[in-house]
Scaffold this motif. Structure first.
Motif, mmCIF file in Angstrom:
data_model
loop_
_atom_site.group_PDB
_atom_site.id
_atom_site.type_symbol
_atom_site.label_atom_id
_atom_site.label_comp_id
_atom_site.label_asym_id
_atom_site.label_seq_id
_atom_site.Cartn_x
_atom_site.Cartn_y
_atom_site.Cartn_z
ATOM 1 N N UNK A 1 -27.524 39.490 -34.290
ATOM 2 C CA UNK A 1 -26.540 38.906 -35.209
ATOM 3 C C UNK A 1 -26.640 37.385 -35.234
ATOM 4 N N UNK A 2 -26.923 36.808 -34.071
ATOM 5 C CA UNK A 2 -26.868 35.356 -33.952
ATOM 6 C C UNK A 2 -28.209 34.689 -34.244
ATOM 7 N N UNK A 3 -29.129 35.411 -34.833
ATOM 8 C CA UNK A 3 -30.355 34.813 -35.342
ATOM 9 C C UNK A 3 -30.166 34.612 -36.840
ATOM 10 N N UNK A 4 -29.714 33.431 -37.203
ATOM 11 C CA UNK A 4 -29.437 33.180 -38.617
ATOM 12 C C UNK A 4 -29.455 31.685 -38.885
ATOM 13 N N UNK A 5 -29.457 31.340 -40.175
ATOM 14 C CA UNK A 5 -29.385 29.947 -40.599
ATOM 15 C C UNK A 5 -28.002 29.703 -41.182
ATOM 16 N N UNK A 6 -27.205 28.919 -40.481
ATOM 17 C CA UNK A 6 -25.855 28.633 -40.957
ATOM 18 C C UNK A 6 -25.908 27.867 -42.269
ATOM 19 N N UNK A 7 -25.099 28.310 -43.228
ATOM 20 C CA UNK A 7 -24.960 27.725 -44.563
ATOM 21 C C UNK A 7 -26.158 28.021 -45.462
ATOM 22 N N UNK A 8 -26.918 29.070 -45.114
ATOM 23 C CA UNK A 8 -27.966 29.565 -46.013
ATOM 24 C C UNK A 8 -27.323 30.393 -47.118
ATOM 25 N N UNK A 9 -28.061 30.566 -48.210
ATOM 26 C CA UNK A 9 -27.613 31.500 -49.240
ATOM 27 C C UNK A 9 -27.698 32.921 -48.696
ATOM 28 N N UNK A 10 -26.860 33.814 -49.206
ATOM 29 C CA UNK A 10 -26.862 35.219 -48.786
ATOM 30 C C UNK A 10 -27.390 36.087 -49.924
ATOM 31 N N UNK B 1 -37.856 31.045 -53.454
ATOM 32 C CA UNK B 1 -36.562 31.714 -53.414
ATOM 33 C C UNK B 1 -36.070 32.008 -52.013
ATOM 34 N N UNK B 2 -36.975 32.100 -51.032
ATOM 35 C CA UNK B 2 -36.591 32.428 -49.667
ATOM 36 C C UNK B 2 -37.524 31.787 -48.659
ATOM 37 N N UNK B 3 -37.104 31.770 -47.402
ATOM 38 C CA UNK B 3 -37.882 31.155 -46.319
ATOM 39 C C UNK B 3 -37.742 31.999 -45.066
ATOM 40 N N UNK B 4 -38.860 32.364 -44.467
ATOM 41 C CA UNK B 4 -38.898 32.954 -43.133
ATOM 42 C C UNK B 4 -39.354 31.856 -42.178
ATOM 43 N N UNK B 5 -38.472 31.453 -41.312
ATOM 44 C CA UNK B 5 -38.684 30.285 -40.451
ATOM 45 C C UNK B 5 -39.010 30.735 -39.032
ATOM 46 N N UNK B 6 -40.043 30.144 -38.436
ATOM 47 C CA UNK B 6 -40.403 30.524 -37.071
ATOM 48 C C UNK B 6 -40.994 29.327 -36.335
ATOM 49 N N UNK C 1 -22.519 27.887 -49.163
ATOM 50 C CA UNK C 1 -23.919 27.693 -48.811
ATOM 51 C C UNK C 1 -24.353 26.312 -49.303
ATOM 52 N N UNK C 2 -25.249 25.706 -48.561
ATOM 53 C CA UNK C 2 -25.698 24.352 -48.859
ATOM 54 C C UNK C 2 -27.106 24.325 -49.429
ATOM 55 N N UNK C 3 -27.654 25.477 -49.756
ATOM 56 C CA UNK C 3 -28.968 25.575 -50.376
ATOM 57 C C UNK C 3 -29.024 26.846 -51.193
ATOM 58 N N UNK C 4 -29.883 26.873 -52.201
ATOM 59 C CA UNK C 4 -30.077 28.090 -52.998
ATOM 60 C C UNK C 4 -31.063 29.033 -52.344
ATOM 61 N N UNK C 5 -31.738 28.577 -51.287
ATOM 62 C CA UNK C 5 -32.737 29.380 -50.597
ATOM 63 C C UNK C 5 -32.089 30.372 -49.633
ATOM 64 N N UNK C 6 -32.686 31.568 -49.537
ATOM 65 C CA UNK C 6 -32.338 32.503 -48.466
ATOM 66 C C UNK C 6 -33.206 32.148 -47.264
ATOM 67 N N UNK C 7 -32.589 31.678 -46.217
ATOM 68 C CA UNK C 7 -33.330 31.195 -45.046
ATOM 69 C C UNK C 7 -33.024 32.092 -43.855
ATOM 70 N N UNK C 8 -34.091 32.585 -43.197
ATOM 71 C CA UNK C 8 -33.908 33.462 -42.043
ATOM 72 C C UNK C 8 -34.867 33.076 -40.917
#
Length: 795
Positions: A260-269, A323-328, A373-380
């Motif tokens: 649950x706690x692997x997320x980007x705060x203020x990302x788009x959903x 449209x989205x970002x997978x961040x690692x 949300x502070x961005x239009x991107x879905x960030x995970x």
């Protein structure tokens, strides 16, 4: 630290007047100075007569009244003599003595002719002569011993301050820090940070800290949704949680951490199904190369954390049409001791403060903006192990001691579906603030900042290290305060809440008290993440504080017998110092222990918050000796800034930093280089003509010291630019990392200019830097003019 510390000025002389006008000799003993001009050297032989004459002028000698009429005439003649034009400040103490030689009738001001008609006058004159002789000899002896003792006192004043500081710091013990750390860790599982805040407040109050209080703000937090985010491979239909484990309740229950706690705060959903495109670190060159090969509109970027601020890279991706970002985090960028392949992390997309009240405090009645949300991107954020599954890479990528970076082949297509759920709601963020009021300058503040755990996020256990260190220093300080000592300036201790969500607690407090802080804050000392490794001591400091920090580092290593190369730089930090650096222009310092590999690797990896366990911190520092060192180093800096009559800031180092930042291949206008040269000239004059005399107790006047300190504490404000790229510091004295010395906004504008036909962005950045340097040069020049006019007025 040694030589400079040995000559610390005597703070007891701070409130006394400076003897610029030698004929109006102040009622103080002369202090010792390490700076002697030629006149002083020539006047050495005359010091005894000079001090004797001052002693005879002291009001204490009025008790020796010989004859009322004669004494009255004596006083009148002396008053008339003291109304002469004042001697110029450049004149040495011998100036008054020379007048005794040059004016042949000088003695007649103090004698009277005896009437020849009175036969008893001879006896009276004989008695007067004997009495005067006794007083004269007594004056010489008193003057000699007073001069000797006061010179000794002035010489030892700095040593006394140093000894006092060391006595305070000696009481800091590693075992006490470890006990405090373990007690704080027991509160980690609290679902509400109020419990931790109460614990901190209670402990600080019990130690004697004054006016410890809660400062609460109702802020908009972006929290994990009811179910974890997921990534599904279209080719196989396999569903994975961000940590790489299968999307099953059993896997979730047996996992080492809650996905649950692997997320980007203020990302788009929402949900997005698209092709994954590897953009590496996501800089301008990476995106230009990729856009030439593929259509990136509404696709998913596979992005590595590091090298550039995350907010800046996301702004580029958003502008490019992703449209989205997978961040690692690539394991090759981490120290070998780190085993985070299966660990997930949290990031915040919040530049700072409560998103619902941008630029103003979240107090009752404030207008609240709807910014879920502070961005239009879905960030995970995802783990490296999940990335390996996406690119079908074998688990073992280390061959022959070389690490192979994760990379998605360009000729292969990967379609995934990402689903993100978050919840936005208002929660209370609590700051704990306590004060130790200063004795002579209570309206000047040194802020010491740590942070504590906030519910729904994890800062690992490093918040407990931060809180244990600040508590240990408070304990050492208050034990001395109970014996009657106080610092000259006020020390404000702050434990911030909401750090992981974008330094919310510190931003809101700063915005709330902005008008007061702009005028009164002298420095900020950060205790954020004090132990992130155990191999290298790393210091981040404003240019004006780097000399002081280097002295403390050298003194510390000399005590331990190990003196590696000093590692000090002015680089961006991910902590609560952000607001004070970028909105108030406050000089800042932070000491931390790092892993050498981490320092050599990409910057900005600390933007990811990993759930570091308490056992991990105790493995890095089992005896808490590193914690003790950080506490003492930070404490030495705090004590010196709080007690030095003249703030220990270096104006010339700022000018040198500006000149160094204009070196390199990026284009610089002739105006920039010319302004930087004039800034250095003004800073050199300021350093030699104003700061050097003010550090001499003989030349120190309270009004001049106050004026000087006001200039010193505001030096960095000139370098706050109005506009900076997302994630970049507004304070241009700080660089992106330790590998680049150029102004960050110029480097970014130059990269931006290379990909576009227009150079408008570059011209705007050049203008920002030009105006900052010009403002600083004007500021120093105005300070010199003010001192010159004050000096002329006194003469």
């Amino acid at each position: 630290m040694g030589e400079n510390e040995a000559n610390l000025p005597n703070t007891a002389l701070q409130g006394k007047k400076m003897a610029y006008q030698k004929v109006n000799a102040d009622r103080r003993a002369p202090g010792h100075s390490q700076y002697l001009d030629n006149d002083d050297l020539q006047a050495t032989a005359l010091d005894l007569e000079w001090d004797m004459e001052k002693e005879l002028e002291e009001p204490g000698f009025d008790q020796f009244q010989l004859d009322s009429a004669e004494n009255q005439n004596l006083e009148n003649s002396e008053t008339a003599d003291l109304s002469l034009d004042p001697i110029q400040p450049a004149t040495s103490p011998k100036g008054r003595f020379q007048r005794l030689q040059e004016e042949s009738d000088y003695v007649t001001h103090y004698t009277r002719s005896a009437p020849k008609s009175n036969p008893c006058n001879f006896c009276r004159l004989l008695k007067l002569f004997c009495t005067a002789s006794i007083l004269f000899i007594s004056g010489i002896l008193i003057g000699y011993y007073t001069h000797k003792n006061c010179s000794s006192n002035a010489t030892s004043s700095g040593t006394h301050d140093l000894q006092l500081h060391q006595e305070i710091l000696k009481t800091i013990q590693a075992e006490d820090i470890r006990k405090s750390f373990r007690n704080l860790v027991q509160l980690y599982k609290s679902e509400n940070d109020i419990e931790i805040s109460k614990k901190i407040k209670t402990q600080w109050t019990s130690l004697g800290l004054e006016d410890v209080q809660f400062v609460n703000y109702s802020v908009l937090l972006n929290l994990p949704g009811p179910s974890p985010s997921s990534v599904t491979l279209s080719s196989s239909g396999q569903c994975f949680h961000p940590n790489g484990q299968p999307c099953s309740e059993e896997a979730r229950q047996h996992g080492s951490q809650d996905p649950l706690y692997s997320y980007a705060a203020y990302s788009a959903s929402g949900t997005l199904k698209a092709e994954v495109i590897d953009v590496s670190y996501g800089n301008a060159d990476d995106l230009n190369r990729i856009k030439k090969m593929k259509n990136v509109t509404n696709q998913i970027a596979l992005l590595k954390l590091g090298k550039l601020p995350l907010l800046y890279k996301l702004s580029l991706l958003e502008k490019a049409g992703f449209g989205g970002v997978l961040l690692y985090i690539d394991p090759c960028d981490l120290p070998k001791t780190a085993t985070l392949s299966y660990d997930t992390f949290m990031v915040s997309l919040n530049p700072g403060g409560d998103p619902s009240t941008p630029g103003y405090p979240s107090i009752d009645g404030s207008f609240r903006q709807n910014r879920s949300n502070l961005t239009s991107l879905l960030v995970q954020p995802i783990s490296a192990s999940l990335v390996a599954k996406l690119i079908s890479s074998p688990k073992d990528r280390i061959t022959h001691s070389a690490c192979s970076p994760l990379e998605l082949p360009n000729n292969e297509e990967r379609i995934v579906s990402m689903q993100i759920q978050t919840v936005t709601k208002f929660e209370t963020v609590t700051n704990v603030v306590g004060y130790l009021k200063g004795s002579t300058s209570p309206d000047r503040y040194i802020i010491v900042g740590s942070h504590h755990h906030t519910a729904y996020s994890y800062n690992g256990q490093e918040w407990a290290s931060s809180t244990a260190i600040i508590t240990a220093f408070i304990q050492a300080l208050m034990s001395r305060v109970k014996r009657g000592w106080r610092p000259d300036r006020t020390i404000v201790f702050c434990s911030w809440g909401g750090t992981a969500f974008g330094n919310i607690g510190s931003y809101e407090w700063g915005e709330d008290f902005k008008k007061v802080l702009q005028k009164n804050v002298v420095a900020y000392v950060s205790l954020h993440s004090p132990v992130s490794g155990n191999s290298s001591l790393y210091s981040v400091a404003s240019p004006s504080l780097q000399q002081l920090v280097a002295e403390k580092n050298n003194f510390n290593c000399s005590r331990r017998g190990q003196c590696p190369e000093t590692n000090i730089s002015s680089v961006q930090m991910q902590d609560d110092a952000n607001y004070f650096i970028n909105h108030l222009g406050v000089p800042t310092v932070r000491f931390t222990y790092e892993d050498i590999k981490a320092l050599e690797g990409p910057s900005f990896l600390s933007e990811g918050f990993f759930p570091k366990r308490a056992t991990k911190i105790e493995e890095m520092d089992p005896f808490f000796k590193l914690h003790e060192t950080i506490t003492k180093l930070s404490g030495e800096v705090i004590l010196q800034i709080a007690n030095e009559p003249v703030l220990p800031f270096n104006a010339l180092d700022i000018a040198l930093e500006v000149q160094n930042s204009l070196k390199g291949d990026q284009p610089n206008t002739p105006q920039l280089l010319a302004l930087a040269s004039r800034l250095r000239e003004s800073a050199e004059l300021f350093q030699s003509d104003e700061m050097r005399p003010a550090n001499d107790p003989k030349e120190r006047a309270p009004i001049r010291v106050r004026m000087l300190n006001e200039i010193l504490q505001d030096m960095e404000k000139s370098f706050l630019v109005q506009r900076a790229p997302p994630g970049f510091y507004r304070n241009i004295l700080y660089h992106l990392d330790g590998k680049t010395s150029q102004f960050s906004i110029l480097l970014e504008a130059w990269e931006h200019c290379k990909s576009l036909a227009s150079n408008e962005t570059l011209q705007e950045a050049l203008s920002e830097v030009l105006n900052s340097i010009n403002a600083a040069q004007v500021y120093f020049k105005a300070g010199l003019d003010v001192f010159e006019s004050v000096l002329a007025g006194k003469n």
